[in-house]
Design a protein around this motif. Structure first.
Motif, mmCIF file in Angstrom:
data_model
loop_
_atom_site.group_PDB
_atom_site.id
_atom_site.type_symbol
_atom_site.label_atom_id
_atom_site.label_comp_id
_atom_site.label_asym_id
_atom_site.label_seq_id
_atom_site.Cartn_x
_atom_site.Cartn_y
_atom_site.Cartn_z
ATOM 1 N N HIS A 192 -6.420 0.684 18.833
ATOM 2 C CA HIS A 192 -6.186 2.112 18.662
ATOM 3 C C HIS A 192 -5.871 2.397 17.196
ATOM 4 N N ARG A 193 -6.716 3.199 16.548
ATOM 5 C CA ARG A 193 -6.456 3.565 15.153
ATOM 6 C C ARG A 193 -5.242 4.471 15.121
ATOM 7 N N HIS A 194 -4.201 4.002 14.456
ATOM 8 C CA HIS A 194 -2.937 4.726 14.434
ATOM 9 C C HIS A 194 -2.922 5.860 13.415
ATOM 10 N N ARG A 195 -3.614 5.679 12.302
ATOM 11 C CA ARG A 195 -3.696 6.678 11.234
ATOM 12 C C ARG A 195 -5.087 6.642 10.639
ATOM 13 N N PRO A 196 -5.517 7.732 10.068
ATOM 14 C CA PRO A 196 -6.788 7.684 9.336
ATOM 15 C C PRO A 196 -6.684 6.674 8.193
ATOM 16 N N PRO A 197 -7.787 6.039 7.844
ATOM 17 C CA PRO A 197 -7.740 5.044 6.768
ATOM 18 C C PRO A 197 -7.404 5.676 5.417
ATOM 19 N N VAL A 198 -6.796 4.881 4.572
ATOM 20 C CA VAL A 198 -6.632 5.254 3.166
ATOM 21 C C VAL A 198 -7.825 4.622 2.455
ATOM 22 N N ALA A 199 -8.754 5.446 2.024
ATOM 23 C CA ALA A 199 -9.972 4.991 1.360
ATOM 24 C C ALA A 199 -9.936 5.488 -0.078
ATOM 25 N N VAL A 200 -9.986 4.554 -1.013
ATOM 26 C CA VAL A 200 -9.749 4.856 -2.420
ATOM 27 C C VAL A 200 -10.918 4.388 -3.262
ATOM 28 N N THR A 201 -11.392 5.261 -4.141
ATOM 29 C CA THR A 201 -12.356 4.837 -5.154
ATOM 30 C C THR A 201 -11.704 5.011 -6.517
ATOM 31 N N GLY A 202 -12.023 4.089 -7.401
ATOM 32 C CA GLY A 202 -11.440 4.142 -8.735
ATOM 33 C C GLY A 202 -10.015 3.609 -8.757
ATOM 34 N N ARG A 203 -9.331 3.920 -9.815
ATOM 35 C CA ARG A 203 -7.968 3.423 -10.032
ATOM 36 C C ARG A 203 -6.976 4.142 -9.114
ATOM 37 N N PRO A 204 -6.134 3.401 -8.380
ATOM 38 C CA PRO A 204 -5.126 4.049 -7.533
ATOM 39 C C PRO A 204 -4.115 4.828 -8.373
ATOM 40 N N ASP A 205 -3.809 6.049 -7.937
ATOM 41 C CA ASP A 205 -2.813 6.860 -8.636
ATOM 42 C C ASP A 205 -1.562 6.976 -7.754
ATOM 43 N N ALA A 206 -0.620 7.781 -8.179
ATOM 44 C CA ALA A 206 0.650 7.925 -7.448
ATOM 45 C C ALA A 206 0.420 8.454 -6.032
ATOM 46 N N ASP A 207 -0.514 9.384 -5.858
ATOM 47 C CA ASP A 207 -0.786 9.925 -4.518
ATOM 48 C C ASP A 207 -1.342 8.854 -3.588
ATOM 49 N N VAL A 208 -2.207 8.008 -4.107
ATOM 50 C CA VAL A 208 -2.784 6.921 -3.313
ATOM 51 C C VAL A 208 -1.703 5.911 -2.944
ATOM 52 N N ARG A 209 -0.872 5.560 -3.903
ATOM 53 C CA ARG A 209 0.219 4.616 -3.611
ATOM 54 C C ARG A 209 1.159 5.194 -2.557
ATOM 55 N N GLU A 210 1.430 6.482 -2.628
ATOM 56 C CA GLU A 210 2.273 7.136 -1.624
ATOM 57 C C GLU A 210 1.603 7.103 -0.246
ATOM 58 N N ALA A 211 0.303 7.348 -0.208
ATOM 59 C CA ALA A 211 -0.428 7.303 1.068
ATOM 60 C C ALA A 211 -0.376 5.891 1.663
ATOM 61 N N CYS A 212 -0.470 4.875 0.821
ATOM 62 C CA CYS A 212 -0.379 3.498 1.318
ATOM 63 C C CYS A 212 1.038 3.173 1.766
ATOM 64 N N TRP A 213 2.040 3.678 1.054
ATOM 65 C CA TRP A 213 3.428 3.485 1.473
ATOM 66 C C TRP A 213 3.618 4.072 2.876
ATOM 67 N N GLU A 214 3.128 5.290 3.066
ATOM 68 C CA GLU A 214 3.233 5.940 4.375
ATOM 69 C C GLU A 214 2.471 5.169 5.445
ATOM 70 N N LEU A 215 1.306 4.643 5.099
ATOM 71 C CA LEU A 215 0.525 3.852 6.037
ATOM 72 C C LEU A 215 1.346 2.647 6.516
ATOM 73 N N GLY A 216 2.000 1.962 5.583
ATOM 74 C CA GLY A 216 2.825 0.820 5.950
ATOM 75 C C GLY A 216 4.008 1.211 6.813
ATOM 76 N N ALA A 217 4.716 2.276 6.424
ATOM 77 C CA ALA A 217 5.906 2.703 7.163
ATOM 78 C C ALA A 217 5.549 3.180 8.567
ATOM 79 N N VAL A 218 4.540 4.013 8.684
ATOM 80 C CA VAL A 218 4.171 4.572 9.981
ATOM 81 C C VAL A 218 3.606 3.484 10.903
ATOM 82 N N THR A 219 2.908 2.525 10.342
ATOM 83 C CA THR A 219 2.380 1.450 11.185
ATOM 84 C C THR A 219 3.501 0.502 11.616
ATOM 85 N N ALA A 220 4.533 0.335 10.792
ATOM 86 C CA ALA A 220 5.717 -0.423 11.224
ATOM 87 C C ALA A 220 6.375 0.281 12.405
ATOM 88 N N LEU A 221 6.461 1.589 12.343
ATOM 89 C CA LEU A 221 7.006 2.346 13.478
ATOM 90 C C LEU A 221 6.121 2.203 14.719
#
Length: 159
Positions: free
Chosen positions: A117-146
């Motif tokens: 079951h896909r718990h969240r939409p994927p974080v799909a990134v092109t180019g250099r990760p910025d602060a918004d991308v890092r935040e989206a990945c942080w949320e992906l980790g936290a929400v998937t831990a939950l």
């Protein structure tokens, strides 16, 4: 204790940034009762998945597809865990230089075939990760831990 498995293929500074952000989110002090296990895609195995209550998958997009290492992981675990991991929550992050759609589509197709079951939409990134991308990945980790906590409470994988 619930268990979150992170299976990744990290070959570049960009994919390292994404993995680190996912780990920071999964290990936040705000979430208790989740053990995070990090495995390189070439060393993760069926036993790791059978003990997991949720999984995060991370891959670069290589020539329009997931990395060969992540594909190898799926090839080795698909049949041994297919029945026992039905309903497993999963999340995905992908980094590509110019396109991630093929990699996302391939991983989602395999995960669907495994009954995950896909718990969240994927974080799909092109180019250099910025602060918004890092935040989206942080949320992906936290929400998937939950999600691992919730799945363990429902009698999912775990120890």
């Amino acid at each position: 204790m619930a268990r979150l498995l992170i299976v990744h293929h990290t070959v570049s500074p960009a994919t390292r940034e994404l993995l680190d952000a996912v780990l920071d989110g999964a290990r936040t002090d705000d979430i208790e009762g989740v053990r995070v296990q990090v495995k390189a895609a070439l060393s993760a195995n069926a036993a790791d998945l059978l003990e997991a209550d949720a999984v995060v998958l991370g891959t670069p997009a290589n020539i329009g597809y997931m990395s060969g290492a992540l594909k190898h992981f799926f090839d080795t675990v698909y049949y041994p865990v297919q029945v026992d991991t039905q309903g497993l929550p999963y999340a995905l992050y992908v980094h590509g230089d110019n396109d991630t759609s093929g990699a996302v589509r391939a991983v989602e197709s395999i995960a669907k075939g495994m009954g995950w079951h896909r718990h969240r939409p994927p974080v799909a990134v092109t180019g250099r990760p910025d602060a918004d991308v890092r935040e989206a990945c942080w949320e992906l980790g936290a929400v998937t831990a939950l999600a691992a906590l919730e799945h363990a409470g429902e009698g999912g994988g775990g120890e």
